[in-house]
Design an enzyme around this catalytic site. Structure first.
Site, PDB file in Angstrom:
ATOM      1  N   ILE A  14       0.833  -1.206   0.000  1.00  9.88           N
ATOM      2  CA  ILE A  14       0.000   0.000   0.000  1.00  9.88           C
ATOM      3  C   ILE A  14       0.863   1.251   0.000  1.00  9.88           C
ATOM      4  CG2 ILE A  14      -1.630   1.342   1.388  1.00  9.88           C
ATOM      5  CD1 ILE A  14      -2.894  -1.320   2.255  1.00  9.88           C
ATOM      6  N   GLY A  80       3.776  -0.478   9.121  1.00  8.85           N
ATOM      7  CA  GLY A  80       3.236  -1.291  10.202  1.00  8.85           C
ATOM      8  C   GLY A  80       3.655  -2.741  10.038  1.00  8.85           C
ATOM      9  N   THR A  82       2.842  -7.043  11.539  1.00  7.26           N
ATOM     10  CA  THR A  82       2.045  -7.994  12.304  1.00  7.26           C
ATOM     11  C   THR A  82       2.992  -9.006  12.940  1.00  7.26           C
ATOM     12  OG1 THR A  82       1.760  -9.452  10.390  1.00  7.26           O
ATOM     13  CG2 THR A  82       0.050  -7.789  10.774  1.00  7.26           C
ATOM     14  N   GLN A 140      -4.813 -11.665  16.619  1.00  9.13           N
ATOM     15  CA  GLN A 140      -4.205 -10.369  16.337  1.00  9.13           C
ATOM     16  C   GLN A 140      -4.526  -9.340  17.426  1.00  9.13           C
ATOM     17  OE1 GLN A 140      -5.293  -9.032  12.331  1.00  9.13           O
ATOM     18  NE2 GLN A 140      -3.378  -9.885  11.575  1.00  9.13           N
ATOM     19  N   TYR A 143      -2.044  -6.458  17.163  1.00 12.31           N
ATOM     20  CA  TYR A 143      -2.265  -5.649  15.962  1.00 12.31           C
ATOM     21  C   TYR A 143      -3.558  -4.837  16.066  1.00 12.31           C
ATOM     22  CZ  TYR A 143      -2.868  -4.563  10.982  1.00 12.31           C
ATOM     23  OH  TYR A 143      -3.049  -3.921   9.784  1.00 12.31           O
ATOM     24  N   PRO A 173      -8.017   0.090   5.591  1.00 10.34           N
ATOM     25  CA  PRO A 173      -8.248  -0.874   4.515  1.00 10.34           C
ATOM     26  C   PRO A 173      -8.752  -2.217   5.037  1.00 10.34           C
ATOM     27  CG  PRO A 173      -6.053   0.124   4.381  1.00 10.34           C
ATOM     28  CD  PRO A 173      -6.600   0.438   5.728  1.00 10.34           C
ATOM     29  N   GLY A 174      -9.535  -2.880   4.207  1.00 13.88           N
ATOM     30  CA  GLY A 174      -9.838  -4.279   4.437  1.00 13.88           C
ATOM     31  C   GLY A 174      -8.763  -5.126   3.781  1.00 13.88           C
ATOM     32  N   TYR A 175      -9.091  -6.353   3.414  1.00 13.22           N
ATOM     33  CA  TYR A 175      -8.116  -7.225   2.773  1.00 13.22           C
ATOM     34  C   TYR A 175      -7.763  -6.672   1.394  1.00 13.22           C
ATOM     35  CZ  TYR A 175      -8.657 -10.622   6.489  1.00 13.22           C
ATOM     36  OH  TYR A 175      -8.655 -11.242   7.719  1.00 13.22           O
TER      37      TYR A 175
END
Length: 236
Positions: A14, A80, A82, A140, A143, A173-175
């Protein structure tokens, strides 16, 4: 006023799409990276290695940019990580790493840049959160906590910046079609797509376009908001 954008995590996914989109809009862009060094030079983009979890590293970068006449008046906090695990198995290191990179870093870069924005009576700040900040996701907890904190950070800072010509918004955002998502097992990815009402993943360019609008003059009255870009997978 020359508009200069700083995009963290700007060498892939992204972040890379945001960088490329801003170039087409005529912005000068500084893109930071930590682990993924860019493969090529891009006109109007200055790539800089940065540990966003380290305040001193951020301060040094901003000093360098100031000396070059490239101090940013637009900030895209995109970087970011995870480090997933079920909470009862999560280590302190896993918790701290995600919180430090995703949340603590917001102070490290934003505080000095926001201070300069106040002086100049102009600024645009976009913080990239996630659908899981509101929806939640098993495995998560670290996260989700960091991304929910990002949204709270945004709302409070928007109140402080409003009278100084500074807007602060969140894009969640989603997936999305990134290398990380595309590495999922095909059956898992197929299941995710079936759970999204529009029937597909987001493209990175769709996320970038939302960011482009929010930093534009057309969005000068839009601040303190969270924009869900998730194909109706979660409606807040």
């Amino acid at each position: 006023m020359k508009k200069i954008a700083l995009v963290t995590g700007g060498s892939k996914g992204i972040g890379s799409a945001i960088v490329n989109h801003l170039i087409t809009l005529g912005y000068q862009v500084i893109a930071t990276y930590n682990t993924t060094k860019p493969n090529e030079k891009i006109e109007n983009v200055l790539f800089k290695k940065l540990d966003i979890s380290c305040f001193d590293s951020c301060s040094k970068l901003l000093e360098e940019l100031d000396a070059l006449g490239l101090y940013p008046n637009i900030l895209i906090n995109n970087a970011g990580i995870t480090n997933d695990a079920m909470f009862h198995k999560m280590t302190p290191e896993s918790w701290e790493n995600v919180i430090n990179v995703n949340l603590r870093s917001l102070f490290n870069l934003t505080q000095p840049i926001f201070t300069r924005m106040r002086e100049n009576k102009f600024g645009r700040i976009i913080n990239i959160s996630s659908i899981n900040a509101n929806k939640g996701q098993a495995g998560q907890v670290n996260y989700c906590a960091s991304k929910a904190g990002t949204q709270g950070f945004t709302k409070a800072l928007a109140l402080e910046g409003a009278r100084h010509g500074i807007t602060v918004n969140t894009v969640s955002p989603g997936y999305t079609e990134t290398d990380m998502v595309n590495k999922m097992k095909p059956e898992v990815l197929d299941s995710i797509k079936k759970s999204i009402p529009v029937g597909r993943l987001a493209s990175v360019n769709e996320i970038a376009a939302q960011v482009g609008f929010l930093i534009s003059d057309s969005a000068a009255y839009t601040t303190g908001a969270n924009f869900e870009v998730n194909g109706a997978m979660y409606c807040s």
